[in-house]
Scaffold this active site. Structure first.
Site, PDB file in Angstrom:
ATOM      1  N   GLY A  40       0.805  -1.224   0.000  1.00 26.00           N
ATOM      2  CA  GLY A  40       0.000   0.000   0.000  1.00 26.00           C
ATOM      3  C   GLY A  40       0.832   1.264   0.000  1.00 26.00           C
ATOM      4  N   GLY A  63       2.538   3.749   1.532  1.00 22.06           N
ATOM      5  CA  GLY A  63       3.094   3.963   2.866  1.00 22.06           C
ATOM      6  C   GLY A  63       3.515   5.386   3.145  1.00 22.06           C
ATOM      7  N   ARG A  64       3.795   6.154   2.100  1.00 23.95           N
ATOM      8  CA  ARG A  64       4.153   7.566   2.297  1.00 23.95           C
ATOM      9  C   ARG A  64       3.576   8.449   1.201  1.00 23.95           C
ATOM     10  NH1 ARG A  64      10.594   8.069   0.735  1.00 23.95           N
ATOM     11  NH2 ARG A  64      10.623   6.570  -0.958  1.00 23.95           N
ATOM     12  N   ASP A  86       8.215   5.801   8.542  1.00 25.62           N
ATOM     13  CA  ASP A  86       7.719   7.049   9.131  1.00 25.62           C
ATOM     14  C   ASP A  86       6.818   7.840   8.195  1.00 25.62           C
ATOM     15  OD1 ASP A  86       9.531   8.093   7.298  1.00 25.62           O
ATOM     16  OD2 ASP A  86      11.070   8.499   8.798  1.00 25.62           O
ATOM     17  N   GLY A  87       6.724   7.431   6.911  1.00 25.21           N
ATOM     18  CA  GLY A  87       5.858   8.133   5.974  1.00 25.21           C
ATOM     19  C   GLY A  87       6.466   9.378   5.376  1.00 25.21           C
ATOM     20  N   ASP A 147       4.174  -4.057  -7.316  1.00 24.84           N
ATOM     21  CA  ASP A 147       3.493  -2.906  -6.714  1.00 24.84           C
ATOM     22  C   ASP A 147       4.007  -1.583  -7.282  1.00 24.84           C
ATOM     23  OD1 ASP A 147       5.769  -3.948  -5.036  1.00 24.84           O
ATOM     24  OD2 ASP A 147       5.563  -1.993  -4.111  1.00 24.84           O
ATOM     25  N   ASN A 148       5.064  -1.633  -8.101  1.00 19.38           N
ATOM     26  CA  ASN A 148       5.574  -0.433  -8.762  1.00 19.38           C
ATOM     27  C   ASN A 148       5.224  -0.403 -10.245  1.00 19.38           C
ATOM     28  OD1 ASN A 148       6.798   0.366  -6.364  1.00 19.38           O
ATOM     29  ND2 ASN A 148       8.739  -0.592  -6.858  1.00 19.38           N
TER      30      ASN A 148
END
Length: 694
Positions: free
Chosen positions: A160, A162-163, A196-197, A368-369
């Site tokens: 997903g 994530g950032r 940490d995003g 996912d990319n």
């Protein structure tokens, strides 16, 4: 559902979108059409008295089920933030008011509000100003995607955004094109796992510039709208680094992994919802015609009773070897999901053929990319080739070389096969794909479901061959034909690949030749008045000496000249044999329009990062010294968008987004406009690799 007139949203959940950003579509078509994370959707339809879910809950990493996305608010990093660069070229493309394309055209208030939105502080803006309007509310509700994916060949479960957080959808009123604006580095989401995003300045600069560079070189890519500096302190392997946020743009951010997560969770209902949305809304493929499907079924399905796998096995055992004959191919019906997969395969083929032609290494080609639109996305440890090395690995996290340069077409095919697995039942159902009761019955039986997969296999293999392999080869030949100066797509000859291109690439590999400089210098090779390469040896020697590294020339120069004739003879003959190619000046001009003079090599990116980091430090501390690098990103962005070094000096003038003319330094390559960023790769800059955190 109609999106022309948006309902008045609950005030608790609106995110104001101020000018000069383009008008938002509220609610977005994406979020209105697909299932949302149940926790984050609580209260969104509950009106004025709704109680918003706290960010501490929304942004907490967790397992999300039965959802394509989660509503999530960007973390407010607006305090002390400032804009580093604004892409006015893309701003016009996505529908920004033509009177607000330049930073110099904004009021101070407009600038401040824009920076707040781009750094997660939009909720500080006065909401009431954006609720009512002739076009509906100027509001959005940000979200993050839920997806899985294969990472370095292994399925990794839920991944997903994530950032990355999508701010909203915008529609250019003049073109009708839809664009999704996304912030990368905007803080934690439910999909951040242990991260940490945030995004660091160096990785943000790399993505901001390279997306534009790849697009300008004619390869499908996401785009970059803006980059901001924040006061967020980010800790990475290299230590403490300054934070930054990129606003990146694409028509859609849906990936192969969005399908995979439902497939591996055996969630067929949501997988179908996603496939319906992508086929109809992303690719505008119409629903299957019921009459056509009924006609196909009547002609091909009812003529013979369907055979189960056991029937086929039993019959095979009963037939003696000498009696066995090859069965005729089974008739297939390509429904909209097969057509969708065909579109994805074609677009992926064109994307990766573009990568190979411009010498671009992605570095992390996990599923996912991979964009369903065939866009280059998620710029991390990428690199443009320096010397030609087909085995080059740009990602030092890739210890096995899975994503080496020469592997990229094969990896795309592998990734497509993983996407095909998720769509097998829908494709295999063929003309009965909308008979949901029948389809559920097939899927409930392992034997019948296997028949669905067998039916899909023939279609998928055909698509892989025709829509990927053949499209890739055709597009690659056309691109390389143009790079070699051998004419347009109508002049491609199959023998050029084997007689010229492959031997030339092999020669470049043997002698460590710079991939990009090779084609720029080849444009200067003249043939007029010379019948064959043997009569042109003085020019051949000058060409080889110019493009070989000095140490290679000193050690092996004479051998390199002799071995170059293996392909130069065929190249020379090909040119003089065509009236359209003989004119040296015209051929040179054509070649220089497709072979870049400026390339965003890793050493260039590193130099820009170092100088921008120092510049950001000065600005952040209020240093009043003159800063020659204050507009550096604007200047290099312009170079990325104009890589070919047009011959007329007037066409090379540039200005920053503040309207001031850029000053460029001279360089040995004679391309004044690019300053210090062209010419031979410095020794310290050769073979720079990056990691997955880049």
């Amino acid at each position: 559902m109609s999106f022309s007139k948006s309902p008045t949203p609950p005030k608790s959940f609106g995110t104001p979108i101020p000018p000069p950003l383009p008008f938002p579509r509220y609610p977005s078509k994406f979020t209105s059409s697909l299932p949302c994370d149940e926790l984050s959707s609580i209260g969104h339809e509950d009106g004025e008295d709704a109680v918003p879910i706290p960010d501490s809950v929304l942004n907490t990493p967790r397992l999300v089920r039965d959802a394509v996305y989660s509503y999530v608010n960007p973390e407010d990093q607006s305090e002390g933030a400032f804009l580093l660069s604004w892409n006015k070229q893309l701003a016009e493309t996505i529908g920004v008011d033509k009177n607000k394309l330049e930073k110099a055209q904004w009021t101070d208030e407009e600038y401040d509000r824009l920076v707040k939105v781009l750094t997660g502080g939009a909720r500080k803006l006065p909401l009431e100003e954006y609720i009512a309007g002739e076009k509906g509310p100027r509001l959005a509700q940000p979200w993050a995607l839920c997806y899985g994916g294969h990472q370095f060949g292994y399925y990794a479960g839920q991944l997903g955004d994530g950032r990355a957080i999508s701010l909203y959808e915008a529609v250019n009123p003049e073109t009708g094109e839809s664009w999704e604006l996304q912030l990368k580095g905007a803080g934690k989401t439910p999909y951040s796992r242990f991260a940490d995003g945030y995004a660091v300045l160096r990785s943000s600069i790399r993505e901001y510039l390279c997306a534009e560079a790849v697009a300008a070189l004619g390869v499908p890519s996401s785009r970059s709208l803006a980059i901001t500096s924040t006061k967020t302190t980010v800790i990475r392997e290299e230590g403490v680094e300054p934070g930054s946020i990129v606003c990146r743009v694409a028509p859609s951010w849906i990936r192969f992994g969005n399908f995979e997560i439902f497939h591996y969770r055996k969630d067929r209902v949501n997988l179908r919802k996603l496939a319906e949305y992508v086929s109809e809304e992303v690719f505008q493929i119409p629903k299957d015609n019921q009459d056509e499907m009924a006609e196909f079924a009547e002609k091909f399905r009812k003529a013979e009773p369907s055979k189960t796998t056991e029937d086929i096995k039993g019959k095979a055992k009963a037939v003696e070897p000498e009696e066995a004959t090859e069965a005729p191919p089974r008739p297939v019906y390509r429904n909209r999901f097969a057509k969708m997969f065909e579109q994805i395969a074609q677009r992926t083929a064109i994307m990766v053929s573009g990568w190979q032609s411009i010498g671009f290494c992605h570095g992390v080609m996990n599923t996912d990319n991979m964009s369903v639109l065939g866009l280059t996305i998620d710029y991390g440890p990428y690199a443009f080739l320096d010397k030609y090395d087909p085995g080059w690995i740009c990602n030092h996290s890739d210890s096995e070389g899975r994503y080496a340069f020469q592997q990229q077409p094969g990896i795309c095919l592998w990734n497509l096969s993983k996407l095909a697995l998720t769509l097998e039942n829908l494709i295999g159902a063929q003309e009965r794909v909308d008979d949901l009761e029948w389809l559920q019955e097939q899927e409930a039986s392992p034997e019948k479901e296997m028949d669905l997969k067998n039916r899909a296999q023939d279609i998928v293999v055909d698509i892989m061959n025709k829509s990927f392999r053949e499209v890739f080869l055709k597009d690659y030949r056309e691109r390389m034909n143009a790079k070699l100066g051998l004419g347009g797509s109508d002049q491609v000859r199959k023998e050029d690949l084997t007689n010229i291109l492959v031997p030339a690439l092999s020669w470049m590999d043997d002698y460590e030749v710079d991939f990009h400089q090779f084609f720029r210098d080849l444009a200067d090779y003249e043939v007029q008045g010379v019948e064959d390469v043997e009569q042109n040896m003085e020019q051949v020697e000058l060409f080889v000496k110019k493009i070989l590294p000095s140490t290679i020339w000193q050690a092996r120069g004479s051998v390199a000249v002799e071995e170059s004739k293996s392909w130069l003879a065929a190249y020379h003959s090909r040119i003089v044999g065509s009236e359209d190619l003989k004119n040296d000046q015209e051929r040179r001009a054509r070649m220089n329009k497709v072979n870049p003079a400026f390339v965003l090599r890793n050493w260039v990116a590193q130099k820009v990062i170092e100088r921008m980091t120092e510049s950001v430090g000065k600005t952040s501390t209020g240093n009043k010294e003159a800063d020659p690098d204050k507009d550096l990103l604007d200047r290099v962005l312009w170079m990325c968008q104009h890589p070919f070094g047009e011959e007329k000096q007037a066409e090379l003038t540039s200005s920053t987004t503040d309207g001031e003319t850029c000053e460029f330094k001279r360089n040995d390559a004679g391309l004044e406009v690019y300053g210090e960023f062209v010419g031979p790769v410095p020794e310290w800059g050769q073979g720079i690799q990056c990691s997955c955190s880049s």
